[in-house]
Design an enzyme around this catalytic site. Structure first.
Site, PDB file in Angstrom:
ATOM      1  N   ILE A  91       8.626  18.854  19.977  1.00  0.00           N
ATOM      2  CA  ILE A  91       7.680  18.944  21.096  1.00  0.00           C
ATOM      3  C   ILE A  91       7.015  20.331  21.165  1.00  0.00           C
ATOM      4  O   ILE A  91       7.639  21.335  21.514  1.00  0.00           O
ATOM      5  CB  ILE A  91       8.372  18.570  22.434  1.00  0.00           C
ATOM      6  N   GLY A  95      -1.044  33.953  -7.496  1.00  0.00           N
ATOM      7  CA  GLY A  95       0.257  34.177  -6.848  1.00  0.00           C
ATOM      8  C   GLY A  95       0.119  34.849  -5.492  1.00  0.00           C
ATOM      9  O   GLY A  95       0.956  34.646  -4.603  1.00  0.00           O
ATOM     10  N   GLU A 129       0.053  12.818  15.783  1.00  0.00           N
ATOM     11  CA  GLU A 129      -0.870  11.771  16.266  1.00  0.00           C
ATOM     12  C   GLU A 129      -1.160  10.723  15.191  1.00  0.00           C
ATOM     13  O   GLU A 129      -2.287  10.278  15.024  1.00  0.00           O
ATOM     14  CB  GLU A 129      -2.133  12.407  16.836  1.00  0.00           C
ATOM     15  N   THR A 176       0.749   9.416  11.273  1.00  0.00           N
ATOM     16  CA  THR A 176       0.834   9.927   9.903  1.00  0.00           C
ATOM     17  C   THR A 176      -0.303   9.335   9.060  1.00  0.00           C
ATOM     18  O   THR A 176      -0.943   8.355   9.450  1.00  0.00           O
ATOM     19  CB  THR A 176       2.171   9.513   9.256  1.00  0.00           C
TER      20      THR A 176
HETATM   21  C1  LIG Z   1       4.077  20.719  13.714  1.00  0.00           C
HETATM   22  C2  LIG Z   1       4.338  19.423  14.408  1.00  0.00           C
HETATM   23  C3  LIG Z   1       4.094  19.332  15.764  1.00  0.00           C
HETATM   24  C4  LIG Z   1       4.390  18.144  16.431  1.00  0.00           C
HETATM   25  N1  LIG Z   1       4.182  18.089  17.781  1.00  0.00           N
HETATM   26  C5  LIG Z   1       4.562  16.973  18.459  1.00  0.00           C
HETATM   27  C6  LIG Z   1       4.453  16.916  19.882  1.00  0.00           C
HETATM   28  O1  LIG Z   1       3.990  17.863  20.530  1.00  0.00           O
HETATM   29  N2  LIG Z   1       4.875  15.807  20.518  1.00  0.00           N
HETATM   30  C7  LIG Z   1       5.401  14.735  19.843  1.00  0.00           C
HETATM   31  O2  LIG Z   1       5.772  13.770  20.496  1.00  0.00           O
HETATM   32  N3  LIG Z   1       5.523  14.756  18.490  1.00  0.00           N
HETATM   33  C8  LIG Z   1       5.112  15.844  17.791  1.00  0.00           C
HETATM   34  N4  LIG Z   1       5.225  15.882  16.422  1.00  0.00           N
HETATM   35  C9  LIG Z   1       5.858  14.757  15.732  1.00  0.00           C
HETATM   36  C10 LIG Z   1       4.910  13.846  14.971  1.00  0.00           C
HETATM   37  O3  LIG Z   1       4.092  13.145  15.866  1.00  0.00           O
HETATM   38  C11 LIG Z   1       5.789  12.927  14.111  1.00  0.00           C
HETATM   39  O4  LIG Z   1       6.314  13.713  13.060  1.00  0.00           O
HETATM   40  C12 LIG Z   1       5.033  11.755  13.560  1.00  0.00           C
HETATM   41  O5  LIG Z   1       4.664  10.887  14.594  1.00  0.00           O
HETATM   42  C13 LIG Z   1       5.859  10.972  12.534  1.00  0.00           C
HETATM   43  O6  LIG Z   1       7.111  10.639  13.042  1.00  0.00           O
HETATM   44  P1  LIG Z   1       8.443  10.998  12.207  1.00  0.00           P
HETATM   45  O7  LIG Z   1       8.331  12.405  11.776  1.00  0.00           O
HETATM   46  O8  LIG Z   1       9.587  10.575  13.002  1.00  0.00           O
HETATM   47  O9  LIG Z   1       8.319  10.114  10.896  1.00  0.00           O
HETATM   48  P2  LIG Z   1       8.784   8.571  10.741  1.00  0.00           P
HETATM   49  O10 LIG Z   1       8.150   7.748  11.800  1.00  0.00           O
HETATM   50  O11 LIG Z   1      10.246   8.535  10.587  1.00  0.00           O
HETATM   51  O12 LIG Z   1       8.096   8.243   9.332  1.00  0.00           O
HETATM   52  C14 LIG Z   1       8.632   8.760   8.104  1.00  0.00           C
HETATM   53  C15 LIG Z   1       7.691   8.360   6.976  1.00  0.00           C
HETATM   54  O13 LIG Z   1       7.594   6.921   6.907  1.00  0.00           O
HETATM   55  C16 LIG Z   1       6.230   6.540   6.974  1.00  0.00           C
HETATM   56  N5  LIG Z   1       6.072   5.276   7.704  1.00  0.00           N
HETATM   57  C17 LIG Z   1       6.565   4.951   8.933  1.00  0.00           C
HETATM   58  N6  LIG Z   1       6.166   3.720   9.266  1.00  0.00           N
HETATM   59  C18 LIG Z   1       5.399   3.266   8.252  1.00  0.00           C
HETATM   60  C19 LIG Z   1       4.681   2.051   7.999  1.00  0.00           C
HETATM   61  N7  LIG Z   1       4.655   1.046   8.873  1.00  0.00           N
HETATM   62  N8  LIG Z   1       4.005   1.932   6.841  1.00  0.00           N
HETATM   63  C20 LIG Z   1       4.006   2.948   5.937  1.00  0.00           C
HETATM   64  N9  LIG Z   1       4.650   4.121   6.114  1.00  0.00           N
HETATM   65  C21 LIG Z   1       5.337   4.266   7.254  1.00  0.00           C
HETATM   66  C22 LIG Z   1       5.549   7.671   7.744  1.00  0.00           C
HETATM   67  O14 LIG Z   1       4.148   7.682   7.489  1.00  0.00           O
HETATM   68  C23 LIG Z   1       6.273   8.878   7.177  1.00  0.00           C
HETATM   69  O15 LIG Z   1       5.706   9.216   5.941  1.00  0.00           O
HETATM   70  C24 LIG Z   1       4.913  17.035  15.716  1.00  0.00           C
HETATM   71  C25 LIG Z   1       5.120  17.134  14.341  1.00  0.00           C
HETATM   72  C26 LIG Z   1       4.855  18.297  13.681  1.00  0.00           C
HETATM   73  C27 LIG Z   1       5.111  18.370  12.198  1.00  0.00           C
END
Ligand SMILES: Cc1cc2nc3c(=O)[nH]c(=O)nc-3n(C[C@H](O)[C@H](O)[C@H](O)COP(=O)(O)OP(=O)(O)OC[C@H]3O[C@@H](n4cnc5c(N)ncnc54)[C@H](O)[C@@H]3O)c2cc1C
Length: 391
Positions: free
Chosen positions: A165, A348, A371, A373
């Site tokens: 978050i 580098g 928002e 992936t």
């Molecule tokens: C710097 C940063 C700031 C962030 N800030 C916030 C924030 O303020 N608030 C917040 O709530 N979240 C935040 N996030 C979280 C971000 O929204 C999540 O990382 C993102 O929604 C993906 O969720 P996950 O990391 O749990 O991946 P997962 O949902 O576990 O997915 C893992 C992988 O599987 C793939 N995948 C999942 N489902 C499918 C599908 N149906 N088909 C194909 N591929 C799939 C995904 O694309 C990904 O490659 C932040 C992330 C980062 C890196």
């Protein structure tokens, strides 16, 4: 630095939009950029830089003037996000989370009392916000969220954990989604406005390899009482709230990606014309020129798509789901590809602490997750195109 790309980037902007671009750029370069590296190394959240946005109206570009905001058009908002992100991921993120996700949701779904309570405080910088969506078991599949909201007299009790978050340790308002009925999946998801100081909330560190200055956090909620006034929209109707929030959120994230892609190009150009190898400037080698040309084309292609989306929104297209996915996917991939190319042009040194480009790579990569992936957006675009999903 002025380049021939400026003419193309600004070509169909209004005079007011051009003015906003140059004002935000001048401000960002003089007031924010000089401090970003220092904040990153110290892992220090840039609160004092964020406060500088307030008198210029950059904290509330989607908030109407009657609530203290500076709302103009969506395109102008995109330009503000693009130019802030060109120098700093975190400052741009504050504006985009507070406006696209939080203020916009309050404006679309909130009560008059919620608008009066929160919007002026967001616009005047006294209340930073966080969007609490992602959970340890997943961020993509939001219908499976585990955070529960139990009905009690006069309100709700929220329990669960949110991770990744942004801004959480500094926020005065959390936009939280929780489920009132897990079996109902997306039909159980409900949106809440939560005071981070509520009893039962604890905020822990969520250490990242990048964006140390964002102080990303875990938010634990244990029987947190949220009064009825904190319900945003209706119980079980959180998905439409999220959908509208993310629609605008993806536009602003895409605009931020354009800013980052542009920055990579801005950094690669002078380096290519100053660095020498084999008795000539590296920018005279065709393989380096290839990277410069690719970066230029990617940046402008992404910008055109993002601006087109902004204009659609300004023309009254309330939801542009497929277009938002196209813009977010293409612009985030452009930002990552440009960061890789900019590092390669720097050799580098691109990975040394002396240069900015190495830092930009992981920051750009993070925009491929927030928002939605890249995989999610790829899937959504294909489903819209194949008629499996309706706009
Ligand atoms: C710097 C940063 C700031 C962030 N800030 C916030 C924030 O303020 N608030 C917040 O709530 N979240 C935040 N996030 C979280 C971000 O929204 C999540 O990382 C993102 O929604 C993906 O969720 P996950 O990391 O749990 O991946 P997962 O949902 O576990 O997915 C893992 C992988 O599987 C793939 N995948 C999942 N489902 C499918 C599908 N149906 N088909 C194909 N591929 C799939 C995904 O694309 C990904 O490659 C932040 C992330 C980062 C890196």
């Amino acid at each position: 630095m002025n380049t021939p790309l400026d003419r193309m980037a600004d070509f169909d902007l209004t005079p007011e939009q051009r003015e906003v671009r140059s004002a935000v750029r001048a401000f960002a370069e003089s007031e924010i950029l000089p401090y970003v590296e220092e904040h990153e190394r110290a892992g220090r959240y840039p609160l004092e830089l964020i406060q500088k946005l307030v008198p210029l109206g950059y904290m509330g570009p989607l908030i109407p003037p009657e609530y203290g905001g500076s709302r103009s058009d969506v395109m102008t908002y995109g330009i503000v996000c693009e130019e802030l992100a060109r120098v700093d991921w975190v400052v741009a993120s504050v504006v985009s989370v507070s406006n696209s996700l939080v203020a916009n949701s309050i404006l679309n779904f909130g009560s008059a009392a919620q608008m009066e309570r929160w919007l002026p405080r967001i616009a005047d910088g006294t209340c930073l916000t966080s969007a609490c969506l992602t959970e340890p078991d997943g961020g993509t599949d939001l219908a499976s969220m585990r955070t529960l909201a139990r009905r009690v007299s006069g309100g709700w009790l929220l329990s669960g954990t949110k991770i990744f978050i942004s801004h959480a340790a500094h926020a005065g308002l959390f936009f939280v989604v929780a489920s009132v009925d897990r079996d109902a999946r997306h039909k159980g998801v409900t949106a809440f406005l939560v005071d981070p100081a509520s009893e039962g909330i604890s905020i822990g560190e969520f250490p990242m390899r990048t964006l140390k200055r964002d102080n990303l956090a875990e938010v634990h909620m244990q029987d947190v009482f949220v009064p009825d006034e904190g319900l945003l929209g209706e119980p079980g109707r959180g998905f439409p709230v999220l959908g509208a929030a993310l629609d605008t959120g993806r536009f602003s994230v895409a605009a931020r990606c354009v800013g980052q892609a542009q920055r990579c190009l801005d950094l690669a150009l002078p380096y290519a014309m100053n660095r020498e190898a084999f008795g000539q400037k590296i920018g005279e080698f065709q393989l380096v020129q290839q990277k410069i040309a690719d970066m230029t084309c990617r940046t402008q292609a992404a910008r055109q798509i993002v601006y087109q989306l902004g204009r659609m929104k300004d023309a009254g297209v309330a939801r542009a789901s497929m277009e938002s996915s196209v813009a977010k996917l293409m612009a985030s991939q452009a930002a990552v590809a440009n960061a890789l190319d900019a590092i390669q042009v720097h050799g580098g040194h691109g990975l040394s602490e002396e240069y900015e480009v190495g830092r930009l790579l992981l920051e750009a990569k993070s925009l491929e997750f927030g928002e939605g992936t890249s995989e999610l957006h790829t899937k959504l675009i294909a489903e819209f195109m194949l008629g499996i999903r309706a706009q």
